[in-house]
Design an enzyme around this catalytic site. Structure first.
Site, PDB file in Angstrom:
ATOM      1  NE  ARG A 195      58.485 -99.963  -1.620  1.00 16.04           N
ATOM      2  CZ  ARG A 195      59.465 -99.904  -0.720  1.00 16.04           C
ATOM      3  NH1 ARG A 195      60.685 -99.591  -1.092  1.00 16.04           N
ATOM      4  NH2 ARG A 195      59.217-100.133   0.550  1.00 16.04           N
TER       5      ARG A 195
ATOM      6  CB  THR B  18      58.480-101.439   9.256  1.00 17.32           C
ATOM      7  OG1 THR B  18      57.060-101.358   9.367  1.00 17.32           O
ATOM      8  CG2 THR B  18      59.010-102.428  10.263  1.00 17.32           C
ATOM      9  CB  CYS B  19      59.916 -99.325   4.842  1.00 19.53           C
ATOM     10  SG  CYS B  19      59.579 -98.616   3.248  1.00 19.53           S
ATOM     11  N   PRO B  20      57.215 -97.343   5.242  1.00 20.35           N
ATOM     12  CG  PRO B  20      55.778 -95.842   4.127  1.00 20.35           C
ATOM     13  CD  PRO B  20      55.814 -97.189   4.819  1.00 20.35           C
ATOM     14  CG  ASP B  45      63.168 -99.911   7.929  1.00 24.23           C
ATOM     15  OD1 ASP B  45      63.540-101.075   7.681  1.00 24.23           O
ATOM     16  OD2 ASP B  45      62.542 -99.211   7.120  1.00 24.23           O
TER      17      ASP B  45
END
Ligand SMILES: Cc1cc2nc3c(=O)[nH]c(=O)nc-3n(C[C@H](O)[C@H](O)[C@H](O)COP(=O)(O)OP(=O)(O)OC[C@H]3O[C@@H](n4cnc5c(N)ncnc54)[C@H](O)[C@@H]3O)c2cc1C
Lengths: 380, 80
Positions: A195, B18-20, B45
């Site tokens: 994204r 955590t993302c990303p 995650d």
């Protein structure tokens, strides 16, 4: 015995921390029980958010800097020097000419380093606005750019101010429209993951804004090589983008000093995300971009962290147990064009809501940038 | 600990990030790796279980296995 608090780095984090300590430890500093030494490699304090406006001729590179001595309380001992090594066992720093500097408590606010050379061809083929020279060169390039394909590629994460690349393309869109050139300029934004931004809600907002303004979005695009002769950007995923003007957000690194000192393996200091204490050494804190915490590398983060570290250091000095903690508070103003902006605020584990962009928020961002010099002084 | 038949050449400990973070750590290692390298990505995650396979598909590498450990997942990847 005077206790020594050393701060390395006179950027947003280090400067706010020094001024907070001058305030919180006023009696101890005046009696000589404590000294605070701020070591920074340069006379000036640089406020990097200014660089976003330089390519569009709205600010100059000189607007981004002020002498550190004008911003920091006179009780702080400022040293224009570079730290070359950190020994956390002996609690000693080595300065540029080999002189040692002893400390009782150390805070690292070294910021992030740009490493364009990490991507083949980027330094020759790409532009950026993440530092003074880059922003100035891009200004000159954009001034003469009247048609063609402008590609903005985010090359790797983490990078400073995750919103700035989104802001840049939205501002470029508005700027070319204002100048009657938008029909002749194609704009593409690329991002490494699936994204447009790491934070889902910002990604959703940005994708909708891009669509509305005819900005192409390429996701899962991890730049692999720039071919400056052909004007092609290649990705690890096997995609190719022809560009006429490439704005590449350069890869960022922490610091080799951190690795050499055993404070982490990757150059960003390993810290407890709430106390900001280094996990691999005693009496060492890190704040701002160099600290590895799960939120954005942003000035607002450095600012809030500085308040927490100041409280904790003041407690240590007074022989009290420190209790102040950082909960991940982050605020980002996001420009959505040349005359409107939005803002987001969030903490660890929460998703921000993106409000509808408006003119007053744009003015608030510009106003914040002006009043930043008071923020750095610890007055706001 | 759950067992797996794969013996990774490289292990990435992205637990806690955590993302990303985990996906970007993996992408960084894949970039440097020769074809045929087996990488173990350790991630806590849950988002990684979606975005990692999606990226591997896009970039043409293989997901060999996902093993659930006590409080994280081991994702075994082979580069092409
Ligand atoms: C284009 C751009 C736009 C941005 N926009 C925003 C925004 O809108 N909002 C926001 O919140 N943030 C924004 N940021 C991010 C923000 O500028 C940084 O997150 C912030 O400056 C981090 O502060 P810091 O104190 O960690 O590091 P810095 O401000 O980078 O300061 C680090 C200091 O350490 C010194 N130093 C480094 N190594 C040594 C050494 N070995 N010895 C001595 N001194 C050393 C450096 O000279 C420097 O003075 C933006 C950044 C960029 C590039």
């Amino acid at each position: 015995m005077t206790e020594t608090i050393a701060i390395v780095g006179g950027g947003t984090g280090g400067t706010v921390l020094a001024n907070r300590l001058a305030d919180e430890l006023k009696p101890e500093l005046e009696s000589g029980d404590v000294e605070v030494i701020l070591v920074s490699d340069g006379e000036d304090h640089v406020y990097k958010p200014t660089f976003l406006y330089v390519p569009f001729g709205k600010k100059t590179v000189d607007d981004a800097k002020r002498p550190l001595a004008d911003l920091v309380d006179r009780r702080i001992d400022i040293r224009n020097d570079r730290v070359e090594a950190i020994d956390t066992d002996d609690k000693r720093l080595t300065l540029r000419d080999g002189r040692p500097l002893r400390y009782d408590y150390l805070t690292l606010g070294l910021g992030a380093q740009l490493v364009p050379d990490e991507l083949d061809g980027l330094a020759e083929g790409g532009h950026h606005f993440y530092g003074p020279e880059g922003a100035q060169r891009l200004r000159d390039e954009l001034a003469d750019f009247t048609e063609g394909h402008l590609v903005l590629s985010v090359i790797g994460t983490p990078h400073m101010c995750p919103a700035a690349p989104v802001e840049f393309v939205l501002m470029a869109d508005a700027w070319f429209r204002e100048r009657g050139l938008r029909e002749d300029v194609e704009i593409t934004y690329t991002y490494p993951i699936q994204r447009a931004h790491a934070i889902q809600n910002i990604a959703d907002w940005a994708s909708a804004a891009f669509e509305e303004r005819d900005i192409n979005l390429e996701t899962f695009f991890n730049a692999d090589e720039v071919d400056p002769d052909e004007g092609v950007l290649h990705s690890m995923e096997g995609k190719e983008l022809d560009y006429d003007l490439l704005v590449g957000i350069p890869p960022h690194h922490g610091s080799d000093l951190v690795v050499d000192a055993g404070l982490s393996e990757d150059g960003w200091v390993d810290v407890d995300k709430h106390t900001l204490e280094a996990t691999e050494a005693e009496d060492v804190y890190a704040l701002g971009d160099i600290a590895d915490v799960p939120t954005s590398k942003a000035g607002s983060v450095a600012h809030y962290e500085a308040g927490v570290v100041a409280d904790r250091l003041a407690s240590h000095v007074r022989g009290e147990t420190p209790t102040a903690t950082y909960q991940g508070k982050t605020i980002c103003f996001i420009e959505a064009g040349m005359d409107e902006a939005t803002f987001v605020d969030f903490e660890y584990g929460t998703q921000p809501t993106v409000r509808k962009p408006s003119k007053p928020v744009h003015w608030a961002k510009l106003g914040y940038n002006e009043s930043y010099w008071l923020t750095a002084r610890g007055l706001l | 600990m759950s067992e797996t038949e794969y013996d990774p050449d490289v292990t990435i400990d992205a637990r806690g990030s955590t993302c990303p973070g985990p996906l970007m750590d993996l992408i960084g290692k894949v970039k440097e790796a020769d074809p045929g390298t087996v990488i173990e990505l350790q991630t806590s995650d849950s988002g990684s279980k979606g975005d990692v396979p999606e990226w591997l598909d896009e970039a043409g590498h293989d997901l060999l296995e996902v093993v659930e450990q006590d409080d994280y997942w081991s994702m075994y990847v082979e580069t092409n």
